[in-house]
Enzyme design. Structure first.
Site, PDB file in Angstrom:
ATOM      1  CG  HIS A 339      -2.021   1.046   1.048  1.00  0.00           C
ATOM      2  ND1 HIS A 339      -3.258   0.770   0.486  1.00  0.00           N
ATOM      3  CD2 HIS A 339      -2.029   2.374   1.311  1.00  0.00           C
ATOM      4  CE1 HIS A 339      -3.977   1.873   0.431  1.00  0.00           C
ATOM      5  NE2 HIS A 339      -3.249   2.864   0.927  1.00  0.00           N
ATOM      6  CG  HIS A 373       1.311  12.421   1.363  1.00  0.00           C
ATOM      7  ND1 HIS A 373       0.424  13.075   2.184  1.00  0.00           N
ATOM      8  CD2 HIS A 373       0.644  11.317   0.932  1.00  0.00           C
ATOM      9  CE1 HIS A 373      -0.724  12.386   2.255  1.00  0.00           C
ATOM     10  NE2 HIS A 373      -0.616  11.329   1.493  1.00  0.00           N
ATOM     11  CD  GLU A 397      -3.903  11.514   2.957  1.00  0.00           C
ATOM     12  OE1 GLU A 397      -3.673  11.166   1.778  1.00  0.00           O
ATOM     13  OE2 GLU A 397      -3.224  11.117   3.925  1.00  0.00           O
TER      14      GLU A 397
END
Ligand code: KAF
Ligand code: ZN
Length: 641
Positions: A339, A373, A397
């Site tokens: 992920h 990010h 985000e």
């Protein structure tokens, strides 16, 4: 239970050890302490992050143990910082000193007593390892597939009901149900940690990061405002799926089976683009085939993304980023956490992304998300460590996604050679807007319910005896989807989504999906773009870049409404920009659904699709009929000849 805790708190109060209740009023000493803390924290966090990286990029028992042990050492450091910060009476200090000291009083999971912290670390690591190493194999235990890339690709590209079901169900059997027991321990431990941070439960604690009175109320209002658009998209897509799968599997007045939407969690429907184009004859806006045909590598996709950031005058990814990031899934047999994530090693030099990049448009957009990010990390790296965070988690985000809104416009993709053919008319615009809605609108109820679910578990309003039922209640209520087969309390389907076992809060993404359109609108205005919002591309606009970077540099040094005001002039989350962006599509969907007399919503909500295997009998039967018919026709024609 309550009495001893109360006593401890009061003792600490007398000693002046909690919440800035100390007696030292010397601000110069406080500043000296903060500076020293900052220097030491950069060193400590670096070591902790490096060990976590090692585990994440090479999952072994040894690396997991080293990470867990290091977390305990880090907790000791954090506790000491809290004790030292609480020695000060900051009443008459300036605002910045107060904010920094206050930040140090809340040390997250580190506030737990050693034994419980060790237990929490163990439970979380075991859930994360199970998720990261999960495989789905065939009946004989062969041909095992992982989530990335195999199962993800199947979910994205297959239109075979049974094949989709096997991937969907297999993944839940592999990593969902086995996590149930761990998750119950996890809930209790996280609530303990919340209490150690003066919060009633872990959900309240997570919401407190947003510094507003009623985050749940705020997001609920936004969600309700956006619901009609979601329902229109849902009804339209349901009709298209009906045309593919037929009435045994799709009820035009019911919820949609969860495994047919192109994604393991039905959170993005972008992979149904080909089925749902309003005007099918037009050139596609999907760049996946182009990326593959032109032989793009992960590295080249990262370079294209980096170039977009620098075109705005933003900071390029530094040299160590390119050397140390993991941008492809290793092929040497190592197990890794696939992920995607973005890492700030806190030493102002080392920043990395970890992503098992597949050569698809989805992953091209994820690259921008992750680089957003890192860009935030780079922009605030001169701030003290306590401020090296997003203005709120939703801001972090949103950064990459804001840029991706420009990158995704067909005109932009053509200009960088990622689309060969684009048309500029109303029909082509609607095709493009549909593709964006499949990503951004389809996501909203999922982004909303993931934490609504966990908030309920943490505050006890949802019983752990109904952990799976309540998950599906929310999935049906908000997303309008149902599982393809009956679920029971032996299952634990929420754990089949990364953020649940990995202890990552999710409301940040819902917040992001709203505010990214506010930021987009403001940056487009700064870039002098006057056309419709959905056509805006801020590429190469130094004005937009400066507006953005000035906000990013603040980190969390100011409350988020100040940061938002700096960019947008507004101090609140607001769905208007998002609604404005999709206005032409909203109108088109309303007309289309009206014409087809679609039912909005899913009033037949007790309906369940046919069992997938009984479906296969049907498929085989219909194939058999086709075969017999062709044979008869063949013989008949032969006879005529
Ligand atoms: C977002 C955008 C588009 C589509 C979908 C989403 C939602 C969500 C999802 O369900 O896939 N996206 C992600 O999970 C992307 C990963 C991440 O960048 O958000 C990552 C998640 C993570 C992983 C490990 C530990 C903590 C969080 N977040 C970061 O890497 C991160 C977060 C804050 C600061 C710096 C980095
Ligand atoms: Zn993210």
């Amino acid at each position: 239970m309550a009495a001893p805790k109360f006593l401890v708190v009061c003792l600490l109060c007398l000693l002046g050890l909690v919440n800035g209740m100390g007696s030292n009023t010397n601000e110069a000493e406080a500043i000296k302490f903060l500076n020293e803390f900052n220097e030491q924290a950069m060193i400590e966090y670096y070591i902790t992050t490096e060990l976590s990286w090692t585990y994440n990029t090479n999952i072994t028992e040894y690396n997991q143990q080293a990470m867990i042990e290091r977390n305990l050492v880090q907790a000791v450091f954090n506790k000491e910082a809290r004790t030292n910060a609480s020695m000060f009476d900051s009443t008459n200090f300036n605002n910045d000193t107060i904010r920094q000291l206050e930040n140090l009083l809340y040390i997250g999971d580190s506030a737990l007593p050693d034994e419980q912290l060790a237990e929490l670390n163990k439970v979380t690591a075991s859930m994360e390892t199970r998720y990261a190493t999960g495989k789905v194999c065939d009946e004989e235990g062969n041909n095992c597939e992982s989530l990335e890339p195999d199962l993800t690709r199947t979910m994205a590209t297959s239109r075979d009901y049974l094949e989709l079901f096997k991937a969907w169900n297999g993944w839940r059997a592999a990593v969902g149900a086995p996590a149930r027991k761990d998750y119950i321990s996890y809930i209790a431990l996280k609530n303990e940690a919340a209490e150690a941070n003066d919060q009633p439960d872990c959900g309240a604690w997570w919401r407190s990061w947003y510094e507003v009175d009623d985050l749940e109320g705020d997001v609920t209002k936004l969600f309700d405002q956006l619901k009609p658009l979601y329902e229109n998209l849902h009804a339209y897509v349901r009709r298209k799926l009906y045309e593919v799968y037929g009435e045994g599997y799709i009820n035009l007045k019911g919820p949609i089976p969860a495994h047919l939407l192109g994604n393991m969690w039905a959170q993005s429907w972008i992979n149904l683009q080909d089925l749902t184009e309003p005007y099918p004859g037009k050139p596609s806006v999907d760049i996946t085939p182009v990326l593959v045909e032109k032989g793009y590598t992960a590295k080249r996709m990262f370079n294209v993304s980096d170039e977009f950031f620098t075109s705005l005058g933003l900071i390029p990814m530094p040299e160590p980023f390119w050397e140390k990031s993991m941008i492809e899934k290793p092929t040497d047999g190592r197990e890794v956490v696939c992920h995607a994530s973005a890492w700030d090693f806190s030493n102002q030099i080392d920043f990395r992304i970890k992503q098992c990049t597949d050569i698809t448009m989805d992953d091209f957009i994820t690259i921008h998300h992750e680089m957003g990010h890192i860009e935030y990390d780079l922009q605030y790296k001169e701030q003290p460590v306590v401020y090296r965070n997003g203005a709120n988690p939703g801001f972090h985000e949103a950064v990459g996604d804001v840029l991706a809104l420009s990158v995704s416009t067909p005109k932009h993709l053509k200009s960088v050679g990622l689309l060969d053919e684009v048309e500029d008319d109303e029909e082509a615009d609607l095709n493009f807007l549909m593709s964006m809605a499949l990503d951004k609108i389809a996501f909203l109820p999922f982004g909303y319910l993931m934490d609504k679910y966990r908030w309920g578990l943490f505050d006890g309003s949802t019983s752990t005896d109904e952990m799976n039922k309540s998950w599906w209640d929310l999935r049906k209520k908000f997303q309008g989807i149902v599982p393809p087969v009956e679920r029971t309390e032996a299952d634990f389907d929420p754990a089949a989504k990364y953020h649940i076992p990995a202890d990552v809060p999710y409301i940040r993404y819902f917040v992001s999906f709203v505010i990214q359109f506010q930021f987009h609108e403001a940056l487009c205005a700064a870039a002098g773009q006057t056309g419709p919002l959905y056509k805006c591309d801020i590429y190469q606009s130094k004005e937009a870049g400066t507006l953005l970077s000035n906000m990013l540099q603040l980190g969390s040094s100011k409350p988020w409404p100040d940061a938002m005001e700096q960019i947008t002039g507004q101090r609140a989350m607001d769905a208007s920009s998002l609604l404005k962006y999709f206005e032409p599509l909203t109108k088109w969907l309303e007309d289309e659904n009206m014409k087809n007399k679609e039912t909005l919503g899913w009033p037949e909500d007790t309906w369940m699709p046919e069992h997938p295997t009984s479906g296969t009998t049907m498929v085989y039967f219909s194939k058999f009929i086709v075969l017999v018919t062709s044979l008869v026709t063949f013989l008949f024609v032969r006879k005529l000849e």
